[in-house]
Write an enzyme that holds these catalytic residues in place. Structure first.
Site, PDB file in Angstrom:
ATOM      1  N   VAL A  49       0.858  -1.172   0.000  1.00  0.00           N
ATOM      2  CA  VAL A  49       0.000   0.000   0.000  1.00  0.00           C
ATOM      3  C   VAL A  49       0.898   1.226   0.000  1.00  0.00           C
ATOM      4  O   VAL A  49       1.833   1.316   0.805  1.00  0.00           O
ATOM      5  CB  VAL A  49      -0.936   0.022   1.222  1.00  0.00           C
ATOM      6  CG1 VAL A  49      -1.853   1.246   1.168  1.00  0.00           C
ATOM      7  CG2 VAL A  49      -1.755  -1.261   1.302  1.00  0.00           C
ATOM      8  N   CYS A  50       0.638   2.154  -0.903  1.00  0.00           N
ATOM      9  CA  CYS A  50       1.354   3.423  -0.940  1.00  0.00           C
ATOM     10  C   CYS A  50       2.858   3.188  -1.070  1.00  0.00           C
ATOM     11  O   CYS A  50       3.312   2.450  -1.927  1.00  0.00           O
ATOM     12  CB  CYS A  50       0.987   4.249   0.300  1.00  0.00           C
ATOM     13  SG  CYS A  50       1.431   5.990   0.210  1.00  0.00           S
ATOM     14  N   THR A  51       3.664   3.780  -0.174  1.00  0.00           N
ATOM     15  CA  THR A  51       5.116   3.671  -0.272  1.00  0.00           C
ATOM     16  C   THR A  51       5.649   2.331   0.203  1.00  0.00           C
ATOM     17  O   THR A  51       6.863   2.113   0.167  1.00  0.00           O
ATOM     18  CB  THR A  51       5.793   4.803   0.518  1.00  0.00           C
ATOM     19  OG1 THR A  51       5.330   4.774   1.868  1.00  0.00           O
ATOM     20  CG2 THR A  51       5.462   6.161  -0.090  1.00  0.00           C
ATOM     21  N   GLY A  52       4.773   1.423   0.609  1.00  0.00           N
ATOM     22  CA  GLY A  52       5.209   0.058   0.864  1.00  0.00           C
ATOM     23  C   GLY A  52       5.833  -0.565  -0.366  1.00  0.00           C
ATOM     24  O   GLY A  52       6.603  -1.533  -0.280  1.00  0.00           O
ATOM     25  N   THR A 101       2.617   3.476  -6.854  1.00  0.00           N
ATOM     26  CA  THR A 101       2.766   3.955  -5.480  1.00  0.00           C
ATOM     27  C   THR A 101       2.077   5.320  -5.418  1.00  0.00           C
ATOM     28  O   THR A 101       1.415   5.731  -6.373  1.00  0.00           O
ATOM     29  CB  THR A 101       4.247   4.041  -5.074  1.00  0.00           C
ATOM     30  OG1 THR A 101       4.351   4.353  -3.665  1.00  0.00           O
ATOM     31  CG2 THR A 101       4.989   5.122  -5.863  1.00  0.00           C
TER      32      THR A 101
END
Length: 314
Positions: free
Chosen positions: A100-103, A120
Site C-alpha cells: 500500500v502506498c510507499t510500501g 505507489t
C-alpha cells in the site's frame, strides 16, 4: 479455513494503509484473518501516534497474503535491513504479496518488482521509477496487479486494492456487498491524477528548463507554443522536447496541458463556471477542457465539480 493476511508494519507506518484494507477484509463474512506483524513483535507506533500491538515474524505461522503498508520514511531513507529481511522471509512463502502506498519501496528493494508493472503514491512515483529503473511504474493507477504482486497508490487506495483482492477471491457480489457496507466505490472512477498536481514538479537541473517551467507556472494561460518557448531560452523546439523527455519524462505540450488542467480544476473548485475555467486556465474552449479532463482524469468537468467542489451557500 480463513485466508490469513499478514500486515508487516514498522514504526511511523501510515495507519490508514493498514486500517482501510483490514476493514475491507473484516467485513468479508469471516473469510479472512488479518494479523499485524513486525520484525521483533510488540508495540509499533504509527505516524499518527497510535500504537499497534504486533506479532513477531518468527511467531507468525503460515501467511497466505503479505501486505506491506507504507510510511514517508520508506522514501526518505533506505529500507531498514531488519524490515527487509522480515519482508523477504514472509514473501518467500506467501502465495500473494501486496503493498500500500510507499510500501512499494520495500518490494522494490527486494527486487521482486523488477520487470513488472507497479504503482505507489503519485507524489513518489517518479522517485520509485528513478531509484528502481527496472520497474515499469504506472503513475496514474489506483492499484496494479502483475502476477502474484499487487501494488496500490496513496493511502486510501489500499481500500481499492483490498476490494479487488476480495473480488478475485470470492467474486463481484462479495466485493460489492462490502463496498456498500463501507460506503465506497467498488471500482473508483479515474486514477491518481484526480488528486495529483503538476505544480509539484521537482526543480529541473538545467537552467533553460527551469526558466520555461517558471514562466508556465507564473501564467499558464499565456502563449507557450513551441516557438515562443524556444525563443525565450534560445534553444530549438527539438532541444526543448529532448530536455522535457530527459528530466520530466513527458513532452512540453503534455506537461503544459497538465499545468493548465490543474489550474482549471482549482478554478472549478473555487466556484467558477466550466467556460470561465477553460478560458482562464489557457485550455480555451469547453470542448478542449472536456478532452483534457477525459485524457488525464477519466471524467468530465461536471462530474469533477459534483464530486469534489465544496457546497456553497448562495
Amino acid at each position: 479455513m480463513s485466508h490469513r493476511v499478514g500486515f508487516l508494519v514498522c514504526d511511523q507506518v501510515t495507519l490508514l494503509d493498514i486500517s482501510g484494507p483490514v476493514d475491507v477484509l473484516h467485513n468479508a463474512e469471516g473469510r479472512y484473518e488479518s494479523v499485524l506483524l513486525s520484525p521483533g513483535g510488540g508495540l509499533v507506533r504509527s505516524s499518527s501516534g497510535i500504537a499497534l500491538d504486533t506479532t513477531a515474524v518468527a511467531d507468525a505461522g503460515p501467511i497466505d497474503t503479505l501486505v506491506i503498508p507504507g510510511g514517508e520514511h520508506l522514501v526518505r531513507h533506505r529500507v531498514d535491513a531488519e524490515l527487509l529481511d522480515a519482508a523477504r522471509t514472509l514473501a518467500a512463502t506467501a502465495s500473494r504479496v501486496a503493498s500500500v502506498c510507499t510500501g512499494a519501496f520495500v518490494l522494490a528493494e527486494l527486487g521482486v518488482l523488477d520487470g513488472r508493472r507497479a504503482t505507489t503514491h503519485w507524489r513518489h512515483a517518479a522517485t520509485l521509477a528513478h531509484r528502481y529503473p527496472h520497474i515499469d511504474v504506472v503513475a496514474d493507477a489506483l492499484y496494479v496487479s502483475d502476477g502474484p504482486y499487487l501494488t496500490s497508490a496513496g493511502i486510501s487506495a489500499g481500500i481499492d486494492m483490498a476490494l479487488a483482492l476480495l473480488e478475485h477471491d470470492h467474486g463481484p457480489d462479495s466485493a460489492r456487498a462490502v463496498a456498500r457496507e463501507l460506503v465506497v466505490y467498488l471500482q473508483r472512477p479515474g486514477g491518481q491524477s484526480q488528486f495529483s498536481t503538476a505544480l509539484d514538479t521537482p526543480p529541473p537541473r538545467i537552467p533553460a528548463l527551469r526558466t520555461i517551467i517558471d514562466a508556465v507556472h507564473a501564467d499558464p494561460a499565456a502563449d507557450h507554443s513551441a516557438t515562443t518557448l524556444a525563443a525565450a531560452v534560445a534553444l530549438s523546439p527539438r532541444q526543448i522536447t529532448r530536455l522535457f523527455q530527459a528530466e520530466l519524462g513527458t513532452t512540453p505540450a503534455r506537461w503544459i496541458e497538465r499545468v493548465r488542467l490543474d489550474l482549471a480544476q482549482q478554478l472549478i473548485l473555487n466556484g467558477h463556471t466550466i467556460t470561465a475555467a477553460a478560458r482562464r486556465s489557457g485550455l480555451g474552449s469547453d470542448e478542449s477542457l472536456r478532452r483534457a479532463f477525459a485524457r488525464h482524469l477519466g471524467l468530465t468537468p461536471t462530474d469533477y465539480k459534483h464530486r469534489f467542489a465544496t457546497t456553497r451557500e448562495s
